[in-house]
Design a protein around this motif. Sequence first.
Motif, PDB file in Angstrom:
ATOM      1  N   SER A   1       0.249   5.350   0.393  1.00  0.00           N
ATOM      2  CA  SER A   1      -0.783   6.307   0.777  1.00  0.00           C
ATOM      3  C   SER A   1      -2.049   5.512   1.069  1.00  0.00           C
ATOM      4  CB  SER A   1      -0.958   7.355  -0.318  1.00  0.00           C
ATOM      5  OG  SER A   1      -1.830   8.363   0.096  1.00  0.00           O
ATOM      6  N   THR A   2      -3.087   5.669   0.266  1.00  0.00           N
ATOM      7  CA  THR A   2      -4.327   4.906   0.487  1.00  0.00           C
ATOM      8  C   THR A   2      -4.605   3.933  -0.644  1.00  0.00           C
ATOM      9  OG1 THR A   2      -5.650   6.629  -0.558  1.00  0.00           O
ATOM     10  CG2 THR A   2      -5.341   6.774   1.839  1.00  0.00           C
ATOM     11  N   VAL A   3      -3.616   3.658  -1.500  1.00  0.00           N
ATOM     12  CA  VAL A   3      -3.800   2.780  -2.647  1.00  0.00           C
ATOM     13  C   VAL A   3      -3.066   1.467  -2.408  1.00  0.00           C
ATOM     14  CG1 VAL A   3      -3.467   2.539  -5.136  1.00  0.00           C
ATOM     15  CG2 VAL A   3      -3.950   4.786  -4.158  1.00  0.00           C
ATOM     16  N   LYS A   4      -3.726   0.343  -2.724  1.00  0.00           N
ATOM     17  CA  LYS A   4      -3.129  -0.970  -2.540  1.00  0.00           C
ATOM     18  C   LYS A   4      -2.979  -1.664  -3.881  1.00  0.00           C
ATOM     19  CE  LYS A   4      -3.312  -4.979   0.431  1.00  0.00           C
ATOM     20  NZ  LYS A   4      -4.070  -5.768   1.367  1.00  0.00           N
TER      21      LYS A   4
ATOM     22  N   ARG B   1       3.180  10.558   6.618  1.00  0.00           N
ATOM     23  CA  ARG B   1       3.703  10.763   5.284  1.00  0.00           C
ATOM     24  C   ARG B   1       4.598  11.984   5.300  1.00  0.00           C
ATOM     25  NH1 ARG B   1      -1.515  10.667   1.681  1.00  0.00           N
ATOM     26  NH2 ARG B   1      -0.581  12.607   1.131  1.00  0.00           N
TER      27      ARG B   1
ATOM     28  N   ALA C   1       0.862  -1.188   0.000  1.00  0.00           N
ATOM     29  CA  ALA C   1       0.000   0.000   0.000  1.00  0.00           C
ATOM     30  C   ALA C   1       0.896   1.236   0.000  1.00  0.00           C
ATOM     31  CB  ALA C   1      -0.903   0.013   1.224  1.00  0.00           C
TER      32      ALA C   1
ATOM     33  N   ARG D   1      -8.667   1.399  -2.010  1.00  0.00           N
ATOM     34  CA  ARG D   1      -8.312   2.363  -0.955  1.00  0.00           C
ATOM     35  C   ARG D   1      -8.173   1.638   0.377  1.00  0.00           C
ATOM     36  NH1 ARG D   1      -6.651   6.652  -3.803  1.00  0.00           N
ATOM     37  NH2 ARG D   1      -8.150   7.144  -5.398  1.00  0.00           N
ATOM     38  N   VAL D   2      -7.122   1.975   1.098  1.00  0.00           N
ATOM     39  CA  VAL D   2      -6.897   1.413   2.425  1.00  0.00           C
ATOM     40  C   VAL D   2      -6.659   2.551   3.398  1.00  0.00           C
ATOM     41  CG1 VAL D   2      -5.946  -0.771   1.597  1.00  0.00           C
ATOM     42  CG2 VAL D   2      -4.426   1.151   1.987  1.00  0.00           C
ATOM     43  N   GLN D   3      -6.843   2.277   4.661  1.00  0.00           N
ATOM     44  CA  GLN D   3      -6.585   3.262   5.699  1.00  0.00           C
ATOM     45  C   GLN D   3      -5.118   3.185   6.091  1.00  0.00           C
ATOM     46  OE1 GLN D   3      -8.741   5.531   6.928  1.00  0.00           O
ATOM     47  NE2 GLN D   3     -10.125   4.783   5.356  1.00  0.00           N
ATOM     48  N   PRO D   4      -4.437   4.320   6.274  1.00  0.00           N
ATOM     49  CA  PRO D   4      -3.031   4.288   6.716  1.00  0.00           C
ATOM     50  C   PRO D   4      -2.917   3.613   8.068  1.00  0.00           C
ATOM     51  CG  PRO D   4      -3.682   6.496   6.033  1.00  0.00           C
ATOM     52  CD  PRO D   4      -4.923   5.657   6.074  1.00  0.00           C
TER      53      PRO D   4
ATOM     54  N   TYR E   1       1.356   6.211  11.298  1.00  0.00           N
ATOM     55  CA  TYR E   1       2.139   6.366  10.068  1.00  0.00           C
ATOM     56  C   TYR E   1       2.063   7.800   9.623  1.00  0.00           C
ATOM     57  CZ  TYR E   1       3.541   5.854   5.205  1.00  0.00           C
ATOM     58  OH  TYR E   1       4.159   5.990   3.991  1.00  0.00           O
TER      59      TYR E   1
END
Length: 133
Positions: free
Chosen positions: A74-77, A132, A72, A123-126, A130
């Motif tokens: 950011s919010t993309v897997k 950035r 993953a 979309r995933v949750q960080p 974490y």
Amino acid sequence: MLNRLPLALAAAIVMLSPALAQTGGPAIAYTTANLNMRAGPGTNYPVITTVPQGGGVTVFGCTADFKWCDAAFSTVKGWVSGKYLSYGVQGQYYGQPIPRTGIYVGVPRYRGNYPVYGRGPVRVQPLPGYRRY
């Protein structure tokens, strides 16, 4: 005899510390180049996004040979090439390529039934805590 016990205990802790560094969960890594994130483990899958060089990713697992990693950004897997990932946790293996160190830091390996993501970004949750940069 009593003097040897603390020495033996210290030696055991030192030997176990790489195994304790991370045991079978997501790993933190960074990219060594601009890296395409794909829907599945291979160049025949569509590109979901591009992770910039130095981008931090969470690695959930890799193929058995560590050539492709489920990650993953950011919010993309999606899937990224393992040869462009370096381990990002301070310690003995920091900065080492994931294919070389993944087994020692406990990166889970898929032996089949790879997750394949749809054309749109998943979309995933960080992870909690974490940040950035």
